[in-house]
Design a protein around this motif. Structure first.
Motif, mmCIF file in Angstrom:
data_model
loop_
_atom_site.group_PDB
_atom_site.id
_atom_site.type_symbol
_atom_site.label_atom_id
_atom_site.label_comp_id
_atom_site.label_asym_id
_atom_site.label_seq_id
_atom_site.Cartn_x
_atom_site.Cartn_y
_atom_site.Cartn_z
ATOM 1 N N ASP A 187 0.837 -1.196 0.000
ATOM 2 C CA ASP A 187 0.000 0.000 0.000
ATOM 3 C C ASP A 187 0.879 1.256 0.000
ATOM 4 O O ASP A 187 2.001 1.216 0.492
ATOM 5 N N ASP A 188 0.368 2.350 -0.539
ATOM 6 C CA ASP A 188 1.076 3.637 -0.523
ATOM 7 C C ASP A 188 2.479 3.480 -1.108
ATOM 8 O O ASP A 188 3.436 4.091 -0.616
ATOM 9 N N GLU A 236 -3.884 4.582 -6.909
ATOM 10 C CA GLU A 236 -4.830 5.129 -5.931
ATOM 11 C C GLU A 236 -5.023 6.616 -6.198
ATOM 12 O O GLU A 236 -4.160 7.251 -6.802
HETATM 13 MN MN MN Z 1 -3.068 3.511 0.171
#
Ligand code: MN
Ligand code: G
Ligand code: G
Ligand code: NA
Length: 253
Positions: A155-156, A212
Motif C-alpha cells: 500500500d502507498d 490510488e
Molecule cells: Mn493507500
C-alpha cells in the motif's frame, strides 16, 4: 481525549462500521474488488475517521483486536455478497502492530477454514513502513500468508522507507501506487515519470498494479493507455457502506 476511554466500547457496543471503496479493473471495465476502510460511528461525535482512532488503538494495545474485527466483518460481508451473486474480493489494511506477532496469521487461517473462504475472498494491504520494525518476522509472516492463498499488496507504494532490494525479497502480488503521485498526475511531469516507471516495474516483476487517488477521467484514461491494471479513487467512487456500494454497482455497469 476521552476518545481513548471509549474506544473499548466501540467494540462492545457495535460502533465500528466498514466502508468499501471499489477498485476498477481498467481492462475489463469491471469492479472485481473493494478495500475495507473502518469508521467509528460514535454516539456523540458522529462518524470518526480512522486517522483519528487507529493511532489510539495502536497506543493502547487494541490494534490486533481492531484488525480481527475488520477481518471478521469483511469475511461476513464477502459471504453475504456471494449469496447475492456479487463477486467482490475484499482487501484489508494490516498495520505494523499486526506483523509483530503471529496472532493475525493464526486468526486468518482459522477463519478461512471455518468460513470455507476461497483464496480470492480476502487480500491484505500492508505499507512498506509496517514491515520495517522487524523485517525478518514480517517477511516470514507475509510469506506464510501468501502461501496460504492470501494476496499481498504493498500500500502507498513509493512513500515508504523501502528499497528496491526490499521489494525483491518481500512476498508481494500487487503494488498500490500512492495517491500523492496520482492526484495531480495531469499537471506534474515528475509524477508522470514516477507512475509510468512504477507501472513498468510492476509489469516486469509480474505484479499487479493499482493507481490510488484517481480523481478525474483524464487521469483514468492516461493510466489505461499505459496499461495500469486497476484504478481506485473518488472518480470511480468514494468509500461507501456495503448497501450503498451494492446499489451503486449496477448503475456503474
Ligand atoms: Mn493507500
Ligand atoms: O478511509 P480513510 O481514507 O479515511 O483512511 C485513512 C487511513 O486509515 C488510511 O491510511 C487507511 O489505510 C487507514 N485505515 C482505514 N481502515 C483501516 C483498517 O481497517 N486498518 C488499518 N490498519 N488501517 C486502516
Ligand atoms: O492509506 P490508504 O491507501 O489505505 O488510504 C485510503 C484513504 O484514501 C481513505 O481514507 C480514502 O478515503 C482516501 N482516498 C481514496 N480515494 C481517494 C481519492 O481519490 N482522493 C483522495 N484525496 N483520497 C482518497
Ligand atoms: Na490501504
Amino acid at each position: 481525549l476521552h476518545l481513548v476511554n471509549s474506544l473499548k466500547s466501540a467494540f462492545t457496543e457495535n460502533q465500528l462500521v466498514l466502508y468499501y471503496q471499489p477498485k476498477l479493473d481498467l481492462r475489463a471495465s469491471k469492479i472485481t474488488s473493494v478495500e475495507a476502510l473502518v469508521r467509528w460511528l460514535h454516539p456523540v461525535n458522529g462518524l470518526i475517521p480512522p486517522d483519528t482512532f487507529i493511532p489510539i488503538a495502536e497506543q493502547t494495545g487494541q490494534m490486533n483486536a481492531l484488525t480481527k474485527w475488520v477481518i471478521e466483518e469483511a469475511a461476513n460481508q464477502y459471504t453475504k455478497w456471494q449469496k447475492d451473486d456479487i463477486n467482490l474480493s475484499i482487501a484489508i489494511n494490516i498495520s505494523a502492530e499486526d506483523l509483530r506477532n503471529d496472532e493475525l496469521i493464526t486468526f486468518l487461517l482459522a477463519l478461512k477454514n471455518a468460513k470455507k473462504l476461497p483464496d480470492e475472498a480476502i487480500a491484505l494491504e500492508v505499507t512498506e513502513n509496517a514491515v520495517l520494525s522487524d523485517p525478518k518476522l514480517a517477511i516470514k509472516l507475509l510469506a506464510r500468508l501468501q502461501k496460504s492463498g492470501f494476496r499481498i499488496s504493498i500500500d502507498d507504494y513509493g512513500t515508504g522507507y523501502s528499497s528496491l532490494e526490499q521489494l525483491k525479497i518481500l512476498p508481494v502480488d500487487e503494488l498500490k501506487i500512492d495517491k500523492s503521485f496520482v492526484q495531480n498526475l495531469m499537471m506534474d511531469k515528475d509524477d508522470q515519470t514516477i507512475v509510468d516507471s512504477t507501472i513498468s516495474l510492476a509489469h516486469n516483476m509480474n505484479l499487479s498494479v493499482v493507481a490510488e487517488g484517481v480523481e478525474d477521467l483524464e487521469t483514468l484514461a492516461w493510466l489505461q493507455a499505459r496499461h495500469c491494471q486497476y484504478a481506485q479513487g473518488y472518480y470511480v467512487s468514494r468509500p461507501l457502506p456495503a448497501e450503498k456500494l451494492t446499489s451503486w454497482l449496477p448503475s456503474f455497469e
